[in-house]
Design a protein around this motif. Structure first.
Motif, PDB file in Angstrom:
ATOM      1  N   LEU A  95      64.506  54.848  62.701  1.00 46.46           N
ATOM      2  CA  LEU A  95      63.968  53.721  63.466  1.00 46.46           C
ATOM      3  C   LEU A  95      64.288  52.368  62.836  1.00 46.46           C
ATOM      4  CD1 LEU A  95      62.293  52.807  65.898  1.00 46.46           C
ATOM      5  CD2 LEU A  95      60.233  53.159  64.521  1.00 46.46           C
ATOM      6  N   PRO A  96      64.134  52.187  61.506  1.00 44.61           N
ATOM      7  CA  PRO A  96      64.482  50.872  60.937  1.00 44.61           C
ATOM      8  C   PRO A  96      65.929  50.472  61.200  1.00 44.61           C
ATOM      9  CG  PRO A  96      63.194  52.153  59.374  1.00 44.61           C
ATOM     10  CD  PRO A  96      63.550  53.081  60.489  1.00 44.61           C
ATOM     11  N   VAL A  99      66.295  49.195  64.726  1.00 41.88           N
ATOM     12  CA  VAL A  99      65.742  47.851  64.898  1.00 41.88           C
ATOM     13  C   VAL A  99      66.583  46.815  64.155  1.00 41.88           C
ATOM     14  CG1 VAL A  99      63.730  46.379  64.446  1.00 41.88           C
ATOM     15  CG2 VAL A  99      63.408  48.715  65.266  1.00 41.88           C
ATOM     16  N   GLN A 228      57.438  43.424  65.070  1.00 38.78           N
ATOM     17  CA  GLN A 228      56.453  44.468  65.350  1.00 38.78           C
ATOM     18  C   GLN A 228      56.594  44.971  66.783  1.00 38.78           C
ATOM     19  OE1 GLN A 228      52.587  42.876  64.391  1.00 38.78           O
ATOM     20  NE2 GLN A 228      53.183  42.324  62.319  1.00 38.78           N
ATOM     21  N   PHE A 231      59.745  47.095  67.057  1.00 34.41           N
ATOM     22  CA  PHE A 231      59.558  48.391  66.404  1.00 34.41           C
ATOM     23  C   PHE A 231      58.810  49.354  67.325  1.00 34.41           C
ATOM     24  CE2 PHE A 231      60.954  47.319  62.149  1.00 34.41           C
ATOM     25  CZ  PHE A 231      61.211  48.558  61.602  1.00 34.41           C
ATOM     26  N   THR A 234      60.887  50.187  70.552  1.00 36.62           N
ATOM     27  CA  THR A 234      62.040  51.028  70.219  1.00 36.62           C
ATOM     28  C   THR A 234      61.600  52.449  69.910  1.00 36.62           C
ATOM     29  OG1 THR A 234      63.236  49.115  69.338  1.00 36.62           O
ATOM     30  CG2 THR A 234      64.027  51.283  68.693  1.00 36.62           C
ATOM     31  N   MET A 235      60.493  52.579  69.182  1.00 39.75           N
ATOM     32  CA  MET A 235      59.978  53.908  68.874  1.00 39.75           C
ATOM     33  C   MET A 235      59.592  54.652  70.152  1.00 39.75           C
ATOM     34  SD  MET A 235      56.440  54.966  67.043  1.00 39.75           S
ATOM     35  CE  MET A 235      55.648  54.448  68.568  1.00 39.75           C
ATOM     36  N   GLN A 296      53.564  52.114  61.508  1.00 39.67           N
ATOM     37  CA  GLN A 296      54.644  51.135  61.462  1.00 39.67           C
ATOM     38  C   GLN A 296      54.089  49.717  61.426  1.00 39.67           C
ATOM     39  OE1 GLN A 296      57.813  51.441  61.094  1.00 39.67           O
ATOM     40  NE2 GLN A 296      58.180  53.617  61.396  1.00 39.67           N
ATOM     41  N   LEU A 300      54.656  47.052  58.447  1.00 39.73           N
ATOM     42  CA  LEU A 300      55.322  45.789  58.736  1.00 39.73           C
ATOM     43  C   LEU A 300      54.473  44.601  58.308  1.00 39.73           C
ATOM     44  CD1 LEU A 300      56.891  46.539  62.231  1.00 39.73           C
ATOM     45  CD2 LEU A 300      58.129  45.978  60.135  1.00 39.73           C
TER      46      LEU A 300
END
Length: 307
Positions: A95-96, A99, A228, A231, A234-235, A296, A300
């Protein structure tokens, strides 16, 4: 006498109108958000509660009967669902990267690298394509005898079975998903840059800060809320919007290595006719998204404070 009587009544009437106005102002926000709340409750929350309740009932011969936690026990004993959960862990680890790619590209576009307008349109274009079309295109590109392996062969690298190797297929599908969807995240980042204080960037340039230092100490703290948001969205997209690609590119294979909970849910509901088990899997997926999203956001916030 009439004047002395009428003045208090006028004052009371004025006070009543003022009070009504204040009450109207207080109620106005609730009236405005009420339709959205009704839609969320009626179309999201209520079906979710019904699905959770349905997950405690049986399938087949026990259709409609209460079975307690049997469906959840069957889920976690199923090797395919175990693979789906492992793939969820892989998505969380990736995931990171998913993003960071649109974030860095949005940074370069914001800093007006040559051709930034062209790149903005090119990067966003895949977001308007159907996942079925994207999957069909990359099926041709990533075929064992396809163009990608031809290019690798021309530089002395052996061919890779992108969609037939259980250890590679999931990475290939995730890479295609990131390519197809990061354009929307890029647009969100560019909107976030519109709120960034340009004086801070100018100060960083004057102080001689490098690009990595500017990104870490200026851009990331300034875009913390945007990051945020990207993230979380996208997740959610990686966990709930990859069905089209999985169906077209791998159909869950090879050897079930590209199963995700959403694909598992479709198999149980649409092919195995086990809606209660599918409801249990849906509930687990919802809990996973909730827990991962909260973690997350917590990480963050901590990273932004430290930067």
């Amino acid at each position: 006498m009439s004047n002395t009587i009428s003045r208090p009544s006028v004052r009371r009437a004025a006070a009543g109108r003022a009070g009504a106005g204040l009450r109207g102002e207080r109620l106005a926000p609730y009236v405005l958000v009420a339709p959205a709340i009704l839609v969320i409750v009626g179309l999201r929350l209520w079906p979710l509660l019904l699905g959770v309740n349905f997950s405690f009932t049986g399938d087949g011969e026990r259709d409609g009967a209460s079975v307690g936690l049997d469906n959840y026990a069957d889920l976690f004993r199923d090797p395919l669902f175990q693979t789906a959960l492992r793939n969820v862990g892989l998505l969380v680890l990736l995931l990171p990267i998913a993003v960071a790619i649109p974030g860095l590209l949005a940074t370069f576009i914001y800093l007006r690298v040559p051709g930034h307008r062209f790149f903005r349109s090119v990067y966003f274009f895949p977001a308007v394509l159907s996942p079925v079309i994207v999957g069909a295109i990359f099926n041709l590109l990533l075929a064992f005898d396809g163009p990608v392996n031809a290019v690798l062969g021309s530089v002395g690298l052996g061919p890779i079975d992108w969609l037939g190797d259980p250890h590679v297929a999931m990475f290939a599908v995730v890479g295609v998903h990131v390519w197809a969807t990061f354009g929307m995240a890029l647009v969100v980042f560019l909107a976030g840059f519109a709120t960034l204080d340009g004086a801070l960037l100018d100060a960083a340039r004057v102080d001689g800060a490098s690009l990595p230092q500017t990104i870490w100490h200026v851009i990331i703290p300034g875009l913390s809320r945007t990051i945020q948001f990207v993230f979380v969205t996208t997740m959610i997209g990686m966990l709930t919007s990859m069905f089209g690609l999985l169906y077209v590119m791998t159909s869950g294979g090879p050897e079930g290595s590209t199963y995700l909970p959403e694909y598992y849910i479709w198999i149980q509901q649409g092919q195995m006719n086990r809606p209660a088990l599918a409801s249990a899997a849906s509930t687990v997926l919802f809990v996973i998204m909730l827990v991962v999203g909260l973690l997350q956001l917590s990480l963050l916030r901590r990273a932004v404070k430290e930067s």
